[in-house]
Design a protein around this motif. Structure first.
Motif, short mmCIF file in Angstrom:
data_model
loop_
_atom_site.label_atom_id
_atom_site.label_comp_id
_atom_site.label_asym_id
_atom_site.label_seq_id
_atom_site.Cartn_x
_atom_site.Cartn_y
_atom_site.Cartn_z
N MET B 1 0.90 -1.03 -0.14
CA MET B 1 -0.06 -0.03 -0.11
C MET B 1 0.97 1.24 0.10
N ILE B 2 0.61 2.21 -0.91
CA ILE B 2 1.53 3.26 -0.83
C ILE B 2 0.41 4.47 -0.45
N LEU B 3 0.62 4.96 0.60
CA LEU B 3 -0.09 6.08 1.10
C LEU B 3 0.46 7.49 1.22
N LYS B 4 0.76 7.71 -0.01
CA LYS B 4 1.47 9.16 -0.22
C LYS B 4 0.82 9.79 -1.36
N ASN B 5 1.57 10.70 -1.83
CA ASN B 5 1.01 11.74 -3.06
C ASN B 5 0.51 10.64 -4.15
N GLU B 6 1.24 9.95 -4.51
CA GLU B 6 1.16 9.24 -5.81
C GLU B 6 -0.01 8.22 -5.50
N THR B 7 -0.85 8.14 -4.34
CA THR B 7 -1.54 6.97 -4.04
C THR B 7 -2.61 6.87 -5.28
N LYS B 8 -3.25 8.05 -5.75
CA LYS B 8 -4.11 7.91 -6.79
C LYS B 8 -3.62 7.18 -8.09
N GLU B 9 -2.46 7.32 -8.37
CA GLU B 9 -1.82 6.87 -9.49
C GLU B 9 -1.68 5.37 -9.49
N TRP B 10 -1.09 5.13 -8.12
CA TRP B 10 -1.31 3.70 -7.78
C TRP B 10 -2.57 2.93 -7.76
N MET B 11 -3.37 3.60 -7.18
CA MET B 11 -4.68 3.04 -7.43
C MET B 11 -5.39 2.87 -8.90
N ASP B 12 -5.08 3.78 -9.61
CA ASP B 12 -5.52 3.65 -10.92
C ASP B 12 -4.86 2.37 -11.75
N LEU B 13 -3.51 2.30 -11.33
CA LEU B 13 -2.78 1.31 -11.96
C LEU B 13 -3.45 -0.10 -11.69
N GLN B 14 -3.85 -0.05 -10.40
CA GLN B 14 -4.44 -1.41 -9.79
C GLN B 14 -5.92 -1.48 -10.34
N VAL B 15 -6.79 -0.83 -10.48
CA VAL B 15 -8.13 -0.95 -10.86
C VAL B 15 -8.26 -1.43 -12.24
N ASN B 16 -7.20 -0.87 -12.90
CA ASN B 16 -7.06 -1.15 -14.44
C ASN B 16 -6.42 -2.55 -14.81
N GLU B 87 -5.74 -3.65 -0.29
CA GLU B 87 -4.98 -2.21 -0.09
C GLU B 87 -5.91 -1.05 -0.84
N LEU B 88 -6.29 -1.69 -1.85
CA LEU B 88 -7.19 -0.69 -2.61
C LEU B 88 -8.54 -0.22 -1.51
N VAL B 89 -8.99 -1.22 -0.90
CA VAL B 89 -10.06 -0.84 0.09
C VAL B 89 -9.70 0.11 1.07
N LEU B 90 -8.39 -0.35 1.59
CA LEU B 90 -7.81 0.46 2.91
C LEU B 90 -7.81 1.98 2.63
N ASN B 91 -7.17 1.98 1.09
CA ASN B 91 -7.22 3.50 0.54
C ASN B 91 -8.40 4.17 0.41
N ALA B 92 -9.54 3.37 -0.04
CA ALA B 92 -10.61 3.95 -0.30
C ALA B 92 -11.24 4.27 1.16
#
Lengths: 467, 418
Positions: B1-16, B87-92
């Motif tokens: 889990m990346i919980l920093k500024n690039e979080t959204k980018e990381w999440m985008d990669l994961q959901v795709n 980790e996506l859920v935790l970020n959500a």
């Protein structure tokens, strides 16, 4: 009827625990295993045939379309909702009603997970052969609707070969019982076969009578690697001509081999143009003799490497590479479009060559693997949905794949169904008369066209395709 | 889990990466109870995708769907496409908190774990409740008349002792010359509710010749904060623990709790900008792993006539890859008959406070675990996680035969050491 009053009516019929309509629920029911989406208006989860009937009757009154759904793992968009629709999710009708040992039949509800059914019959030393790749989650109802296949198709056939009888809720709400437990049955038209593979356009299967076989005693697998594609395909032809019908005869091309090796590090030969995975099942002596012959035939055709599993652990190890294909491929790029254009067995090498040409011409990655024994290849286009330019090329390539399959005397779809994705190509294969004939069946059973519209047949001439 | 500024980018990669194949339907304990796609891991990923695209705003339903996740990681570990679903859920959850604020009950409870002082206040009040109110509620029969499931839920609270575990022990227990220098992260559960686990951990570590240090001012590992999307707070706790523990110059940092272990091992990944976080994480060992791999396991063990089965805690098996070690330890005890239950790594439904927040769902999920345990005929079920222990004990007492004991593998081992 307004949206609110429809919701209220549905809750009156089923109770609030079986009706869903929030935006989040609708999103959750907007997809299947493809990248196509479409938003339903309502989702219902009936638990009895009676409840399905009530929903169907109500849908007609409310002028809503019905979209039946199993686990939503389909690969042609068959359960993706269109406009003005109620999704009927059958997951909660998941009971095994009967396993009849003497007659070797089972009666099950449509939401039963295929893998759960496998386990239940195998506990009783019985065997239900159809095993689509998604068998751990997909449902019998979905398998019947799409006429699912799988790796054992070559020897054991596909879902339609095991559907003996069906209970179907028809448009309008009448319940039809057809077929039964007898091996032979020629009373009138073969209705179970009409509904099997009808993709939810003719009715909702609410119960199925399925044929079972005795459990084969022994399974053994052979893996052989070839430097040239033609060697592999002549081995396939020779094996079958020698009188052996393996339970599975799978092929992987070089692109697939490289992807899998990159992902698994399983020690696959990277200099092979093709790998064959062949499995034999039955009595121990027969399996031993068959696998020995298979190995010999592979070597005679030029296999530079061949392995035979000595026990269950080794068998699983040989299969590990094939089972990891899907995971391995998406490591390359995120979007995987799995096609299932199928050709007569003899044309497999010609089809593979055509696919390679198409891949080069349009500059897209195509992994080729699948069921070489029955000509059911799975060219998988590996791409990125977010890359619009590439997706345009992908669309052209898919058209050419269909064209190639038909030119080689094959079919648009071996086991995924037409759904939305191939609807605009139906006439290429069926011809005008064929499409007209199918439409006349649909028209007579579902004159109002409320059962899964937009599937199989193009809607209002709009291309289903990739849009 | 990346919980920093690039979080959204990381999440985008994961959901795709999600191909919507649906194999996670078969794995999710919550989905398998409700059989509604909206609660399948695949749906969570798709909903997050819509949210990322700005086509879905955070609603009560969205929150509920993200809350209804055990974080058991079964989907993540088995996803054919390698999507880090939990980790996506935790970020959500983290994003939900940011926009809508945190659930008040959870926020208050988490806050109570923030310092040794606050934690002690909670422990004391629970102890007072336990000593006076609890017996009164039970002996008068009033417990039955508590509203809803409160009566049953009350028994989720373990017994509370007069003193916290750390206060019962000296801060240093010197081992044999040359033994490993270990610092013991006791976790809130051993500190507040299960001092008996801690006793046995010390006993076993002593038998292995270790010098054991038990820092009294250690704070919560931060796992509850991470689980509830309260990342900033987790980071503060991590910084305090890292500073405190690294001061001891440990050979190893030992924990008996699956969740603490997973959190501590992730400090280096999640909070890499804290000095020493990476080294701290590299020293963390679960007690079972430590006994098998880091010391010579040559204890003299007495024979034990018990049938024992083992439950794999999610955060030990999937979270840390520790599953063979507890079994090896149990199987070394002479006379002990080890029986594997079916699906030993199926989540027990406890999931930290999931069993309090979603009691009925938790019990439905737990019912499968209870049946699997009962089928083995075991008289002890071992589990290397105090949270699982609480859940399984509750299942056995409320819905089972009430006889099967739930113990940490180290407790079973310690009994054979006597």
């Amino acid at each position: 009827m307004s949206e609110k009053s429809i919701a209220k009516e549905l809750v009156n019929i089923l109770g609030h625990k079986k009706v869903f309509s929030s935006l989040e629920d609708r999103i959750a029911y907007s997809y299947d295993g493809t990248f196509i989406t479409g938003m339903p208006d309502f989702v219902v989860l009936p638990e009895t045939t009676g409840e399905i009937v009530s929903v169907v009757e109500f849908a007609e009154k409310a002028k809503m379309n019905i979209v039946p759904r199993g686990a939503g793992t389909g690969l042609s968009g068959g359960s993706v909702p269109g406009e003005n629709s109620i999704v009927v999710d059958l997951s909660r009708m998941n009971r095994i009603l009967e396993i009849d040992r003497e007659n070797m039949t089972a009666v099950v509800e449509p939401g039963l997970v295929t893998g759960d059914f496998h386990r239940a019959v195998e506990d009783r030393k019985l065997f239900y052969p159809p095993d689509p790749g998604s068998s751990s989650v997909c449902t019998i109802g979905g398998n019947v609707a799409e006429c699912a296949g799988g790796m054992r198709g070559l020897k054991y056939g596909v879902t339609r070969d095991y559907v003996m009888g069906l209970e179907v809720v028809l448009p309008g709400g009448k319940v039809l019982d057809c077929g039964g437990k007898t091996v032979k049955n020629v009373t009138g038209y073969d209705l179970p076969r009409l509904f099997t593979g009808s993709e939810g356009t003719l009715g909702i299967v609410s119960k199925a009578v399925l044929k079972l076989l005795p459990m084969p005693g022994k399974r053994q697998a052979v893996m052989s690697a070839f430097k040239y594609l033609d060697e592999a395909s002549s081995a396939v032809v020779d094996i079958l001509n020698s009188g052996i019908i393996p339970v599975a005869l799978e092929i992987m091309d070089d692109y697939t081999i490289h992807s899998v090796e990159n992902y698994l590090k399983a020690g696959l030969p990277l200099d092979a143009a093709a790998i064959l995975l062949i499995e034999s099942d039955g009595r121990e002596e027969a399996v031993k003799a068959e696998t020995a012959d298979i190995q010999k035939i592979c070597v005679n055709n030029g296999a530079f490497l061949t392995r035979l599993s000595q026990d269950e652990r080794e068998r699983a190890e040989l299969w590990r590479a094939r089972k990891a294909v899907s995971s391995a491929l998406v490591q390359q790029k995120p979007t995987k479009i799995s096609e299932d254009a199928t050709v007569p067995r003899k044309q497999v090498p010609a089809m593979i060559r055509r696919l390679k040409e198409i891949s080069q011409k349009h500059d897209i990655d195509i992994a080729i693997f699948g069921h070489a024994g029955d000509g059911n290849l799975h060219p998988n286009i590996i791409t990125d949905q977010r890359d619009a330019a590439e997706m345009a090329r992908v669309e052209k390539a898919i058209e050419e794949i269909f064209q190639a399959a038909l030119e080689l005397g094959g079919t648009l779809s071996g086991e995924h169904g037409i759904g939305i994705m191939k609807a605009s190509f139906l006439s290429w294969e069926a011809g005008e008369t064929g499409v007209e004939f199918m439409r006349s069946i649909k028209q007579n059973i579902d004159p109002k066209g409320i059962f899964n519209p937009g599937k199989i047949f193009e809607k209002n001439g709009i291309r289903g395709g990739l849009k | 889990m990346i919980l920093k500024n690039e979080t959204k980018e990381w999440m985008d990669l994961q959901v795709n990466r999600c191909s919507k194949c649906g194999s996670c339907r078969d794995m999710c304990p919550v989905f398998k109870e409700v059989l509604v796609e909206s609660y399948a891991p695949r749906a969570r990923v798709q909903l997050i995708k819509y949210w990322l695209k700005g086509e879905l705003s955070i609603s009560d339903k969205y929150r509920e769907i993200m809350d209804m996740c055990l974080v058991c990681q079964t989907c993540t570990v088995n996803c054919p496409n390698g999507v880090r679903v939990h980790e996506l859920v935790l970020n959500a959850r983290s994003a939900i908190n940011e926009e809508k604020g945190m659930n008040w009950t959870i926020k208050t409870s988490l806050n109570m774990l923030k310092s040794p002082f606050k934690q002690e206040m909670v422990r004391k009040s629970l102890e007072v409740y336990s000593r006076f109110m609890r017996s009164a509620l039970k002996s008068s029969g009033a417990v039955k008349y508590l509203p809803g499931n409160l009566g049953k839920m009350e028994s989720l609270l373990p017994a509370v002792h007069k003193k916290g575990f750390r206060e019962m022990h000296p801060q240093v227990i010197t081992g044999k010359n040359g033994g490993e220098r270990v610092v013991y992260f006791t976790g809130c559960m051993t500190q507040m509710f299960y001092p008996e686990i801690g006793e046995e951990v010390i006993k076993v570590l002593e038998a292995a010749g270790c010098s054991v240090h038990i820092p009294r001012t250690q704070v919560c590992c931060g796992f509850p904060d991470i689980i509830y999307g309260n990342i900033g707070e987790a980071k503060e706790l991590a910084a305090r623990n890292i500073d405190l523990f690294m001061g001891y110059k440990p050979d190893y940092i030992i924990t008996d709790c699956a969740s603490c272990g997973e959190a501590l091992k992730h400090y280096g990944d999640y909070f890499s900008d804290i000095e020493g976080a990476g080294t701290f994480s590299s020293l963390v060992r679960d007690i079972s792993y430590f006994l098998v791999h880091n010391v010579t396991f040559d204890f003299e063990l007495n024979s034990m006539k018990s049938i024992v089965t083992y439950h794999d805690p999610c955060h030990l098996k999937r979270g840390q890859g520790v599953h063979e070690e507890p079994r090896l330890i149990l199987q070394k005890i002479p006379g002990l008959q080890f029986v594997e239950m079916s699906a030993p790594d199926r989540c027990c439904g406890g999931a930290g406070t999931f069993n309090i927040m979603h009691y009925d769902m938790s019990m439905d999920i737990g019912a499968h675990k209870l049946a699997d345990i009962s089928d083995t005929g075991a008289d002890i079920v071992a589990a290397g996680c105090p949270a699982c222990r609480t859940q399984i004990r509750h299942l056995i007492e409320q819905y089972g035969d009430g006889k099967i004991q739930v113990q940490h593998p180290v407790e079973v081992l310690a009994r054979a050491l006597e």
